[in-house]
Design a protein around this motif. Structure first.
Motif, short mmCIF file in Angstrom:
data_model
loop_
_atom_site.label_atom_id
_atom_site.label_comp_id
_atom_site.label_asym_id
_atom_site.label_seq_id
_atom_site.Cartn_x
_atom_site.Cartn_y
_atom_site.Cartn_z
N GLN A 1 38.53 64.60 70.06
CA GLN A 1 38.00 63.36 69.25
C GLN A 1 38.79 63.33 68.16
O GLN A 1 39.12 64.41 67.20
CB GLN A 1 36.56 63.71 68.94
N ILE A 2 39.05 62.13 67.59
CA ILE A 2 39.84 62.05 66.35
C ILE A 2 38.81 61.11 65.46
O ILE A 2 38.82 60.10 65.64
CB ILE A 2 41.20 61.42 66.46
N PRO A 3 38.44 61.82 64.19
CA PRO A 3 37.42 60.83 63.40
C PRO A 3 38.47 59.97 62.65
O PRO A 3 39.66 59.86 62.21
CB PRO A 3 37.23 61.76 62.34
N PHE A 4 37.85 58.68 62.43
CA PHE A 4 38.55 57.55 61.55
C PHE A 4 38.54 57.98 60.12
O PHE A 4 37.38 58.45 59.60
CB PHE A 4 38.07 56.16 61.83
N PRO A 5 39.35 57.38 59.19
CA PRO A 5 39.40 57.68 57.77
C PRO A 5 38.13 56.91 57.42
O PRO A 5 37.63 55.87 58.08
CB PRO A 5 40.54 56.82 57.33
N PHE A 6 37.27 57.32 56.25
CA PHE A 6 36.19 56.47 55.68
C PHE A 6 34.98 56.63 56.88
O PHE A 6 33.87 55.64 56.63
CB PHE A 6 36.45 54.97 55.46
N SER A 7 35.02 57.44 57.80
CA SER A 7 33.56 57.58 58.60
C SER A 7 32.62 58.42 58.05
O SER A 7 33.24 59.18 57.00
CB SER A 7 34.24 58.08 60.14
N THR A 8 31.75 58.86 58.58
CA THR A 8 30.69 59.64 58.04
C THR A 8 30.63 60.76 59.55
O THR A 8 30.38 60.49 60.40
CB THR A 8 29.30 59.22 57.89
N ILE A 9 30.84 62.20 58.93
CA ILE A 9 30.80 62.93 59.96
C ILE A 9 29.43 63.92 59.90
O ILE A 9 29.33 64.57 58.74
CB ILE A 9 32.11 63.98 59.79
N VAL A 10 28.89 64.24 60.89
CA VAL A 10 27.48 64.70 60.84
C VAL A 10 27.83 65.99 61.17
O VAL A 10 28.55 66.39 62.22
CB VAL A 10 26.58 64.02 61.73
N GLY A 11 27.46 67.31 60.57
CA GLY A 11 27.71 68.48 60.69
C GLY A 11 26.21 69.05 61.15
O GLY A 11 25.52 69.36 60.25
N ALA A 12 26.10 69.36 62.57
CA ALA A 12 24.73 69.66 62.82
C ALA A 12 24.86 71.29 63.08
O ALA A 12 25.71 71.59 64.14
CB ALA A 12 24.52 68.74 64.19
N PHE A 13 24.33 71.95 62.35
CA PHE A 13 24.24 73.39 62.66
C PHE A 13 22.84 73.85 63.29
O PHE A 13 21.81 73.56 63.34
CB PHE A 13 24.00 73.99 61.28
N GLY A 14 23.07 74.61 64.10
CA GLY A 14 21.99 75.53 65.05
C GLY A 14 21.71 76.75 64.11
O GLY A 14 22.41 77.13 63.15
N ASP A 15 20.56 77.33 64.26
CA ASP A 15 19.98 78.38 63.53
C ASP A 15 21.15 79.68 63.80
O ASP A 15 21.65 79.88 64.78
CB ASP A 15 18.58 78.78 63.84
N PRO A 16 21.30 80.59 62.83
CA PRO A 16 22.30 81.62 62.90
C PRO A 16 21.51 82.42 64.26
O PRO A 16 20.50 82.71 64.11
CB PRO A 16 22.17 82.49 61.74
N MET A 17 22.43 82.84 65.14
CA MET A 17 22.05 83.56 66.50
C MET A 17 22.69 84.98 66.16
O MET A 17 23.77 85.24 66.53
CB MET A 17 22.52 82.92 67.66
N PHE A 18 21.76 85.96 65.96
CA PHE A 18 22.27 87.45 65.83
C PHE A 18 22.08 87.97 67.37
O PHE A 18 21.43 87.56 68.36
CB PHE A 18 21.22 88.05 64.86
N PRO A 19 23.21 88.90 67.50
CA PRO A 19 22.96 89.47 68.75
C PRO A 19 21.78 90.75 68.80
O PRO A 19 21.27 91.12 67.90
CB PRO A 19 24.19 90.68 68.83
N VAL A 20 21.27 90.62 70.18
CA VAL A 20 19.85 91.17 70.37
C VAL A 20 20.23 92.58 70.84
O VAL A 20 20.87 92.46 72.05
CB VAL A 20 18.93 90.43 71.17
#
Length: 225
Positions: A161-180
């Motif tokens: 994927q190549i973003p176009f200039p002047f686009s909005t990029i959504v950065g969707a984060f998951g909760d931090p996942m620690f080793p169990v």
């Protein structure tokens, strides 16, 4: 062309940084930074350009020792990313890269892992990111980058994927996942894969539908609809 490629990539990233708007969802990094806790990004190979645009200076990223890797490393250095060399397609090279990433995380800086790279299948998480988290104690942060305007190269294995200039990029984060404690690498890897799939279903359903056709199922419990 090879001589100018790093500079070309630098100016492409610079253009996107200046013109694109970033909208973060569920970004818990400030709390981790305040606690002095380094972290590991887990993201998809297809979204590597958007990740570089959004990335923090000093973030480490693994790059192969091939000739193409040399060009990529020079390109990344110009954008503030720290290339971590060591993977040469052999088990020994992979172990060297893992040690280098452990040291980078131990220095307090983040590492970004394209979890389904370098050859896929798309959306299938390799165990290296889980191993890195278990060795360092740093949490894995699943991250999906979705431009609202982009070019998707459907003929590539990862659907680059190549973003176009002047686009909005959504950065969707998951909760931090620690080793169990007591969790195997395979089980942790399955948890990470399921979370990335969940994020993609929620924020990029068209691409998620493609991923579901190729991804290997995990042994983790099924997600709620």
């Amino acid at each position: 062309m090879n001589k100018w490629l790093p500079q070309l990539v630098f100016w492409m990233v610079k253009l996107l940084k200046v013109t694109c708007r970033i909208r973060a969802i569920n970004d818990q990094r400030p709390a981790l930074r305040a606690a002095g806790q380094p972290y590991i990004y887990a993201t998809l190979h297809a979204q590597q350009l958007a990740v570089v645009v959004y990335g923090e200076p000093g973030t480490g990223a693994i790059v192969s020792r091939s000739k193409d890797g040399d060009l990529i490393a020079r390109s990344l250095e110009k954008t503030g990313v720290v290339p971590i060399r060591g993977s040469s397609g052999t088990r020994k090279g992979g172990a060297t890269a893992l040690r280098a990433m452990v040291n980078h995380v131990a220095s307090g800086k983040p590492v970004c892992v394209m979890v389904d790279g370098p050859k896929g299948p798309r959306g299938t998480v390799n165990p290296g990111v889980a191993m890195l988290s278990q060795k360092t104690g740093a949490p894995v942060i699943p991250l999906l980058m979705v431009p609202n305007r982009r070019k998707v190269f459907a003929s590539t294995w990862d659907r680059t994927q190549i973003p176009f200039p002047f686009s909005t990029i959504v950065g969707a984060f998951g909760d931090p996942m620690f080793p169990v404690e007591g969790e195997s690498v395979k089980q942790f890897t399955a948890r990470i894969q399921d979370k990335l799939a969940e994020l993609e279903c929620e924020h990029d359903p068209d691409e998620a539908a493609v991923t579901e056709q190729s991804v290997e199922p995990t042994s983790a419990p099924a997600r709620a609809a």
